[in-house]
Motif scaffolding. Structure first.
Motif, PDB file in Angstrom:
ATOM      1  N   UNK A  24     -14.309  27.161  41.266  1.00 35.74           N
ATOM      2  CA  UNK A  24     -13.187  26.821  42.146  1.00 35.74           C
ATOM      3  C   UNK A  24     -12.074  26.081  41.410  1.00 35.74           C
ATOM      4  N   UNK A  25     -12.379  25.444  40.320  1.00 37.18           N
ATOM      5  CA  UNK A  25     -11.363  24.730  39.534  1.00 37.18           C
ATOM      6  C   UNK A  25     -10.238  25.688  39.140  1.00 37.18           C
ATOM      7  N   UNK A  26     -10.581  26.944  38.919  1.00 36.23           N
ATOM      8  CA  UNK A  26      -9.577  27.944  38.532  1.00 36.23           C
ATOM      9  C   UNK A  26      -8.510  28.149  39.604  1.00 36.23           C
ATOM     10  N   UNK A  27      -8.834  27.807  40.833  1.00 36.40           N
ATOM     11  CA  UNK A  27      -7.877  27.954  41.932  1.00 36.40           C
ATOM     12  C   UNK A  27      -6.921  26.766  42.021  1.00 36.40           C
ATOM     13  N   UNK A  28      -7.211  25.696  41.300  1.00 38.35           N
ATOM     14  CA  UNK A  28      -6.441  24.465  41.429  1.00 38.35           C
ATOM     15  C   UNK A  28      -5.752  24.011  40.148  1.00 38.35           C
ATOM     16  N   UNK A  29      -6.237  24.496  39.005  1.00 36.39           N
ATOM     17  CA  UNK A  29      -5.653  24.130  37.715  1.00 36.39           C
ATOM     18  C   UNK A  29      -5.391  25.387  36.902  1.00 36.39           C
ATOM     19  N   UNK A  30      -4.404  25.308  36.019  1.00 33.16           N
ATOM     20  CA  UNK A  30      -4.038  26.448  35.180  1.00 33.16           C
ATOM     21  C   UNK A  30      -4.065  26.024  33.711  1.00 33.16           C
ATOM     22  N   UNK A  31      -4.813  26.745  32.866  1.00 31.24           N
ATOM     23  CA  UNK A  31      -4.811  26.426  31.439  1.00 31.24           C
ATOM     24  C   UNK A  31      -3.394  26.509  30.879  1.00 31.24           C
ATOM     25  N   UNK A  32      -3.070  25.545  30.025  1.00 28.68           N
ATOM     26  CA  UNK A  32      -1.751  25.484  29.419  1.00 28.68           C
ATOM     27  C   UNK A  32      -0.740  24.707  30.245  1.00 28.68           C
ATOM     28  N   UNK A  40      -2.475  15.898  39.082  1.00 27.69           N
ATOM     29  CA  UNK A  40      -3.723  16.323  38.444  1.00 27.69           C
ATOM     30  C   UNK A  40      -4.926  15.740  39.160  1.00 27.69           C
ATOM     31  N   UNK A  41      -4.888  14.439  39.424  1.00 26.06           N
ATOM     32  CA  UNK A  41      -6.034  13.795  40.072  1.00 26.06           C
ATOM     33  C   UNK A  41      -6.256  14.341  41.480  1.00 26.06           C
ATOM     34  N   UNK A  42      -5.198  14.638  42.203  1.00 25.33           N
ATOM     35  CA  UNK A  42      -5.343  15.218  43.541  1.00 25.33           C
ATOM     36  C   UNK A  42      -5.953  16.616  43.452  1.00 25.33           C
ATOM     37  N   UNK A  43      -5.475  17.413  42.507  1.00 26.29           N
ATOM     38  CA  UNK A  43      -5.992  18.773  42.343  1.00 26.29           C
ATOM     39  C   UNK A  43      -7.462  18.775  41.940  1.00 26.29           C
ATOM     40  N   UNK A  44      -7.806  17.929  40.990  1.00 27.03           N
ATOM     41  CA  UNK A  44      -9.187  17.900  40.511  1.00 27.03           C
ATOM     42  C   UNK A  44     -10.104  17.314  41.587  1.00 27.03           C
ATOM     43  N   UNK A  45      -9.601  16.378  42.374  1.00 22.32           N
ATOM     44  CA  UNK A  45     -10.380  15.835  43.483  1.00 22.32           C
ATOM     45  C   UNK A  45     -10.702  16.933  44.494  1.00 22.32           C
ATOM     46  N   UNK A  46      -9.695  17.703  44.851  1.00 20.31           N
ATOM     47  CA  UNK A  46      -9.913  18.807  45.784  1.00 20.31           C
ATOM     48  C   UNK A  46     -10.915  19.804  45.223  1.00 20.31           C
ATOM     49  N   UNK A  47     -10.716  20.215  43.986  1.00 22.11           N
ATOM     50  CA  UNK A  47     -11.582  21.223  43.375  1.00 22.11           C
ATOM     51  C   UNK A  47     -13.027  20.755  43.254  1.00 22.11           C
ATOM     52  N   UNK A  48     -13.233  19.549  42.747  1.00 25.87           N
ATOM     53  CA  UNK A  48     -14.608  19.072  42.555  1.00 25.87           C
ATOM     54  C   UNK A  48     -15.294  18.744  43.876  1.00 25.87           C
ATOM     55  N   UNK A  49     -14.529  18.341  44.871  1.00 26.48           N
ATOM     56  CA  UNK A  49     -15.115  18.114  46.195  1.00 26.48           C
ATOM     57  C   UNK A  49     -15.564  19.440  46.806  1.00 26.48           C
ATOM     58  N   UNK A  50     -14.722  20.458  46.702  1.00 24.94           N
ATOM     59  CA  UNK A  50     -15.111  21.785  47.183  1.00 24.94           C
ATOM     60  C   UNK A  50     -16.338  22.285  46.425  1.00 24.94           C
TER      61      UNK A  50
END
Length: 95
Positions: A24-32, A40-50
């Motif tokens: 699911x991290x791929x849906x919230x963060x983009x390499x590069x 970043x912290x909001x996105x990673x929080x959402x992804x890791x919680x999901x």
């Protein structure tokens, strides 16, 4: 459940390899991509919680490793919280 690692670089140049029990991290963060710290912290929080919730739905318990990773990222982010220009770069994904 496919797990993955995502690699980031903090504002001070420190690299970190991070864990997710789900892709699911791929849906919230983009390499590069470089994100403002709060974003970043909001996105990673959402992804890791999901991701943790997906583990709970499948196995009946939350993923403590994903929640621990989130706690470590939040703690590390506090070191840069006073810098309004702080950005976190997502280097790559390993699946």
């Amino acid at each position: 459940m496919p797990e993955m690692r995502f690699h980031i670089r903090w504002p001070d140049g420190t690299a970190e390899s991070c864990y997710s029990p789900s892709l699911v991290v791929r849906e919230h963060l983009t390499p590069g991509e470089s994100y403002p710290l709060a974003d970043f912290l909001a996105r990673v929080s959402t992804a890791l919680t999901i991701a943790s919730e997906r583990v709970a739905a499948r196995y009946g318990f939350a993923c403590s490793r994903a929640l621990g990773q989130l706690a470590r990222l939040e703690a590390a982010g506090r070191a840069f919280a006073q810098d309004p220009d702080a950005r976190v770069r997502v280097e790559s994904f390993d699946a």
